[in-house]
Design a protein around this motif. Structure first.
Motif, PDB file in Angstrom:
ATOM      1  N   ASP A 120      41.982  50.037  50.023  1.00 54.90           N
ATOM      2  CA  ASP A 120      42.125  48.583  50.123  1.00 54.90           C
ATOM      3  C   ASP A 120      42.870  48.009  48.925  1.00 54.90           C
ATOM      4  N   PHE A 121      42.675  48.612  47.763  1.00 56.20           N
ATOM      5  CA  PHE A 121      43.268  48.063  46.546  1.00 56.20           C
ATOM      6  C   PHE A 121      44.721  48.507  46.379  1.00 56.20           C
ATOM      7  N   GLN A 122      45.061  49.667  46.920  1.00 48.75           N
ATOM      8  CA  GLN A 122      46.474  50.049  46.985  1.00 48.75           C
ATOM      9  C   GLN A 122      47.220  49.121  47.937  1.00 48.75           C
TER      10      GLN A 122
ATOM     11  N   GLN B  24      39.464  54.193  41.922  1.00 48.94           N
ATOM     12  CA  GLN B  24      40.066  52.985  42.477  1.00 48.94           C
ATOM     13  C   GLN B  24      40.166  51.800  41.519  1.00 48.94           C
ATOM     14  N   LEU B  25      39.410  51.814  40.427  1.00 44.33           N
ATOM     15  CA  LEU B  25      39.504  50.699  39.484  1.00 44.33           C
ATOM     16  C   LEU B  25      40.932  50.536  38.975  1.00 44.33           C
ATOM     17  N   SER B  26      41.614  51.642  38.751  1.00 47.28           N
ATOM     18  CA  SER B  26      42.993  51.568  38.256  1.00 47.28           C
ATOM     19  C   SER B  26      43.897  50.823  39.230  1.00 47.28           C
ATOM     20  N   ASP B  27      43.642  50.965  40.536  1.00 50.75           N
ATOM     21  CA  ASP B  27      44.444  50.254  41.537  1.00 50.75           C
ATOM     22  C   ASP B  27      44.169  48.753  41.500  1.00 50.75           C
ATOM     23  N   VAL B  28      42.908  48.383  41.277  1.00 52.62           N
ATOM     24  CA  VAL B  28      42.553  46.964  41.187  1.00 52.62           C
ATOM     25  C   VAL B  28      43.252  46.319  39.991  1.00 52.62           C
ATOM     26  N   ILE B  29      43.160  46.973  38.836  1.00 60.54           N
ATOM     27  CA  ILE B  29      43.752  46.404  37.622  1.00 60.54           C
ATOM     28  C   ILE B  29      45.271  46.337  37.747  1.00 60.54           C
ATOM     29  N   ALA B  30      45.879  47.372  38.317  1.00 56.79           N
ATOM     30  CA  ALA B  30      47.336  47.368  38.497  1.00 56.79           C
ATOM     31  C   ALA B  30      47.768  46.229  39.417  1.00 56.79           C
ATOM     32  N   ALA B  31      47.042  46.033  40.519  1.00 56.89           N
ATOM     33  CA  ALA B  31      47.388  44.962  41.459  1.00 56.89           C
ATOM     34  C   ALA B  31      47.216  43.592  40.806  1.00 56.89           C
ATOM     35  N   ALA B  32      46.127  43.424  40.064  1.00 58.82           N
ATOM     36  CA  ALA B  32      45.891  42.142  39.389  1.00 58.82           C
ATOM     37  C   ALA B  32      46.979  41.867  38.352  1.00 58.82           C
ATOM     38  N   CYS B  33      47.357  42.889  37.607  1.00 57.33           N
ATOM     39  CA  CYS B  33      48.429  42.731  36.614  1.00 57.33           C
ATOM     40  C   CYS B  33      49.743  42.353  37.292  1.00 57.33           C
TER      41      CYS B  33
ATOM     42  N   PHE C  86      38.904  40.264  47.129  1.00 53.95           N
ATOM     43  CA  PHE C  86      38.273  39.418  46.118  1.00 53.95           C
ATOM     44  C   PHE C  86      38.234  40.123  44.761  1.00 53.95           C
ATOM     45  N   SER C  87      38.195  41.447  44.767  1.00 51.90           N
ATOM     46  CA  SER C  87      38.166  42.199  43.503  1.00 51.90           C
ATOM     47  C   SER C  87      39.430  41.956  42.693  1.00 51.90           C
ATOM     48  N   THR C  88      40.576  42.030  43.346  1.00 51.61           N
ATOM     49  CA  THR C  88      41.847  41.789  42.661  1.00 51.61           C
ATOM     50  C   THR C  88      41.944  40.349  42.188  1.00 51.61           C
TER      51      THR C  88
END
Length: 452
Positions: free
Chosen positions: A24-26, A100-109, A179-181
């Motif tokens: 989902d985060f990718q 998956q945390l890395s995908d969330v942070i990358a997307a948010a950035c 919502f995480s992103t």
């Protein structure tokens, strides 16, 4: 905060889960990459005027680099959480932090600057100043909280609107991110009326009144701690600190590299500042750095190499600081940005900041674009807002002609005056530097003719 409740794959809008090869985060990352709002960042000023004979960073390249740094931070902290708090995590959470945390942070950035208007911070200032300078005529049209949104216009709050708002004729939920992103970009999780200098999570504000219900959904679904019900104030989500660190690392260092390529900063000054920072974080690495520099003779390549080493040093420092302050971050008592803590320990980053303010941010070319951008944005608002706030029956022909320039997805004729004005702000703040300048020249009669 419960580590098992800080993330969710719930999205904005009426979106049904889809089983695909990506997480989902990718999918968040990919949705941002393919969005028109993200593409427009390629022609929004970062610091230096665009374009030129020497390529410098714009908002898009900056965002891509921040996402790269953010992915590293997310991966390292995810590994830290999964190893050190394994007994506190359920199986789903352990998998999330590990992979998956890395995908969330990358997307948010990637989307952290998506709400910034053209011409950098001068664009933000122009929008806020427009309402301040026309307070007598405009303030009576809004309630206290709506007016606070307008006179404090802010790119962070605008990002939440850009990413979640349903424009006229478009799908519900905007870009439909998780919502995480979205929680991860909420640096200032409070209403505009609650902003207060000196308090890190209230230095600015995080959402417009029009987006309040969406923001509260995000906050509730990601375990954000409520500090106040009236006005709405939350503590920062733990992931925000990583997004902020990635952004701080990049803009602190990359602007120096751009200034060097433009000849604003000489090689010796730039090298000395970068080497001093590397020494302050990892003195054992200096011999290897000097050995490498003895091989590299090209000035730009030397700075690029040192830039990479500095970014790596700051990533490592941010990770150790996050880990050392993890309990404060989780319980909401952390009161300083990760790199601000480093500045207290070492003067090297502070010296780069001081040097940048003196030599880069006060350079003539930067000041000129800020002045020009301010005037362009102010005049565009002055062309549209006096017309949009009028009732249809009160509009003269020139009002109607002005409003014909606004695309239909930004026009909310059935909404309140606040909704109508936000529609204009959506249009103007979404413009690229070139589009805003071209439109300004046309409506002022400086340039007349047909362009497609």
């Amino acid at each position: 905060m419960n580590l098992n409740e800080l993330f969710t794959n719930q999205r904005t809008g009426n979106h049904q889960p889809t089983f695909v090869s990506r997480t989902d985060f990718q999918r968040d990352f990919d949705r941002i990459i393919f969005s028109s709002a993200f593409r427009r960042l390629q022609n929004k000023t970062q610091v230096f005027p665009l374009p030129g004979s020497v390529f410098v960073h714009n908002r898009l390249t900056h965002s891509l680099e921040v996402a790269s740094v953010g992915r590293s931070l997310g991966s390292l902290i995810g590994d830290f959480v999964s190893k050190n708090y394994k007994n506190d995590l359920n199986e789903t959470s352990n998998n999330f932090y590990q992979y998956q945390l890395s995908d969330v942070i990358a997307a948010a950035c990637l989307c952290h600057d998506i709400g910034n208007p053209a011409f950098g911070h001068s664009g933000e200032d122009a929008i806020a100043s427009y309402f301040e300078q026309n307070e007598k005529d405009l303030k009576p049209l809004f309630n206290e909280k709506e007016w606070a949104d307008l006179v404090n216009f802010e790119g962070n709050a605008n990002a939440i609107r850009v990413l979640t708002h349903q424009q006229q004729g478009k799908d519900e939920g905007g870009t439909q991110l998780t919502f995480s992103t979205l929680a991860s970009i909420a640096k200032y999780p409070c209403e505009a009326i609650a902003k207060q200098k000196g308090i890190i999570h209230r230095k600015k504000f995080g959402f417009f009144q029009n987006s309040k219900s969406t923001f509260l959904e995000i906050a509730n679904a990601t375990g954000m701690q409520r500090e106040s019900d009236e006005p709405i104030i939350h503590k920062r989500h733990p992931f925000v600190w990583l997004v902020e660190a990635a952004d701080d690392i990049c803009y602190s260092i990359i602007d120096m590299e751009d200034a060097h390529r433009l000849g604003i900063v000489n090689s010796r000054d730039c090298e000395d500042l970068f080497i001093d920072l590397i020494k302050s974080v990892n003195p054992d690495d200096i011999k290897r750095v000097n050995d490498k520099l003895n091989i590299i003779k090209n000035p730009n390549e030397r700075i690029s190499y040192l830039r990479a080493k500095v970014i790596n040093s700051l990533i490592n420092k941010s990770i150790s600081t996050y880990q050392a302050n993890f309990d404060k971050i989780i319980d909401g008592t952390m009161d300083k940005a990760l790199l601000d803590i480093f500045k207290q320990e070492s003067s090297s980053l502070t010296e780069i900041e001081r040097f940048s303010i003196e030599k880069i941010y006060n350079h003539k070319a930067v000041i000129e674009i800020e002045n020009a951008g301010y005037n362009v944005m102010y005049e565009l608002l002055d062309h549209f807002i006096p017309s949009i706030i009028l009732e249809k029956s009160e509009r003269k022909n020139y009002d109607k002609m002005a409003l014909k320039l606004i695309p239909k997805q930004f026009v909310y004729e059935e909404g309140s005056v606040y909704d109508k004005v936000l529609g204009v702000l959506d249009f103007v703040s979404g413009m690229t530097d070139n589009y805003a300048t071209d439109l300004y020249r046309k409506i002022k009669g400086i340039e007349i003719g047909m362009t497609v």
